[in-house]
Scaffold this motif. Structure first.
Motif, PDB file in Angstrom:
ATOM      1  N   UNK A  71       0.868  -1.171   0.000  1.00 34.38           N
ATOM      2  CA  UNK A  71       0.000   0.000   0.000  1.00 34.38           C
ATOM      3  C   UNK A  71       0.910   1.228   0.000  1.00 34.38           C
ATOM      4  N   UNK A  72       0.703   2.090  -1.002  1.00 27.14           N
ATOM      5  CA  UNK A  72       1.471   3.320  -1.116  1.00 27.14           C
ATOM      6  C   UNK A  72       0.696   4.429  -0.421  1.00 27.14           C
ATOM      7  N   UNK A  73       1.404   5.204   0.395  1.00 27.47           N
ATOM      8  CA  UNK A  73       0.782   6.218   1.240  1.00 27.47           C
ATOM      9  C   UNK A  73       1.277   7.605   0.833  1.00 27.47           C
ATOM     10  N   UNK A  88       5.335   7.040   0.767  1.00 23.37           N
ATOM     11  CA  UNK A  88       5.967   5.886   1.411  1.00 23.37           C
ATOM     12  C   UNK A  88       5.223   4.625   1.011  1.00 23.37           C
ATOM     13  N   UNK A  89       5.803   3.487   1.327  1.00 26.46           N
ATOM     14  CA  UNK A  89       5.181   2.205   1.020  1.00 26.46           C
ATOM     15  C   UNK A  89       5.176   1.299   2.233  1.00 26.46           C
ATOM     16  N   UNK A  90       4.060   0.592   2.437  1.00 24.44           N
ATOM     17  CA  UNK A  90       3.920  -0.356   3.545  1.00 24.44           C
ATOM     18  C   UNK A  90       3.518  -1.715   2.990  1.00 24.44           C
ATOM     19  N   UNK A  95       2.194  -4.159   7.601  1.00 23.11           N
ATOM     20  CA  UNK A  95       2.347  -2.746   7.906  1.00 23.11           C
ATOM     21  C   UNK A  95       3.796  -2.287   7.985  1.00 23.11           C
ATOM     22  N   UNK A  96       4.733  -3.212   7.782  1.00 24.42           N
ATOM     23  CA  UNK A  96       6.148  -2.830   7.806  1.00 24.42           C
ATOM     24  C   UNK A  96       6.474  -1.972   6.592  1.00 24.42           C
ATOM     25  N   UNK A  97       7.455  -1.079   6.746  1.00 23.93           N
ATOM     26  CA  UNK A  97       7.848  -0.240   5.635  1.00 23.93           C
ATOM     27  C   UNK A  97       8.594  -1.051   4.583  1.00 23.93           C
ATOM     28  N   UNK A  98       8.483  -0.605   3.355  1.00 23.64           N
ATOM     29  CA  UNK A  98       9.198  -1.243   2.246  1.00 23.64           C
ATOM     30  C   UNK A  98      10.521  -0.517   2.044  1.00 23.64           C
ATOM     31  N   UNK A  99      11.238  -0.861   1.003  1.00 20.88           N
ATOM     32  CA  UNK A  99      12.504  -0.220   0.699  1.00 20.88           C
ATOM     33  C   UNK A  99      12.367   1.140   0.033  1.00 20.88           C
ATOM     34  N   UNK A 100      11.139   1.655  -0.073  1.00 19.22           N
ATOM     35  CA  UNK A 100      10.903   2.964  -0.678  1.00 19.22           C
ATOM     36  C   UNK A 100      11.502   4.023   0.241  1.00 19.22           C
ATOM     37  N   UNK A 101      12.572   4.675  -0.194  1.00 17.81           N
ATOM     38  CA  UNK A 101      13.314   5.612   0.650  1.00 17.81           C
ATOM     39  C   UNK A 101      12.534   6.906   0.877  1.00 17.81           C
TER      40      UNK A 101
END
Length: 124
Positions: A71-73, A88-90, A95-101
Motif C-alpha cells: 500500500x502506497x501512502x 511511502x510504502x507499507x 504494515x512494515x515499511x518497504x525499501x521505498x526511501x
C-alpha cells in the motif's frame, strides 16, 4: 479521514487517517479484516494521510526478491504553509515499511492531496 480506502488482494480494507498534533499533523494507516472489521494492524505515519493506492509489486528483501502486496501512502508533514508532500510504502500483510526511501520521496515545497497513480510498465 481524507484518503479513500483501498482493498488488498486478500480482501482486507486499508484506511488512512489524520491525527492533529502539537507539531503539525500526523496520521495512521490501518488494515481491517473483511469479515468482522477487526484491526489486523495499524501504524503511525509521518504526516496526515491524504491518499492510498494498492499494488502487487516486486519488493527486495534481505533474503530474496519477492512479489508482495504494497500500500502506497501519500501524506503531508508539517502544518500551515510549511507542509511537505511525502510518499511511502507499507507491506499490506504486516504494515512494515518497504525499501521505498522516504528521503527520496519527499517534496519540501509541495504538499500532496491525492493518492499516487500506479501504472504497469510491463512484466507479470
Amino acid at each position: 479521514m481524507r484518503a479513500a480506502p483501498v482493498v488488498d488482494s486478500q480482501g482486507n480494507l486499508l484506511v488512512g487517517a489524520e491525527t492533529p498534533s502539537v507539531n503539525g499533523n500526523q496520521g495512521a494507516v490501518c488494515s481491517l479484516h473483511p469479515a468482522d472489521g477487526g484491526v489486523r494492524w495499524g501504524v503511525t505515519t509521518t504526516g496526515a494521510v491524504h491518499g492510498l493506492a494498492f499494488s502487487r509489486t516486486a519488493v527486495a528483501s534481505a533474503s530474496v526478491n519477492a512479489t508482495e502486496d504494497v500500500v502506497f501512502v501519500s501524506a503531508n508533514t508539517g502544518a500551515g504553509a510549511a507542509k511537505e508532500g511525502r510518499l511511502s510504502g507499507l507491506l499490506a500483510t504486516t504494515g512494515q515499511t518497504t525499501g521505498l526511501a522516504p528521503s527520496v520521496c519527499l517534496d519540501p515545497l509541495r504538499p500532496t492531496f491525492a493518492a499516487p497513480a500506479l501504472v504497469s510498465l510491463g512484466g507479470t
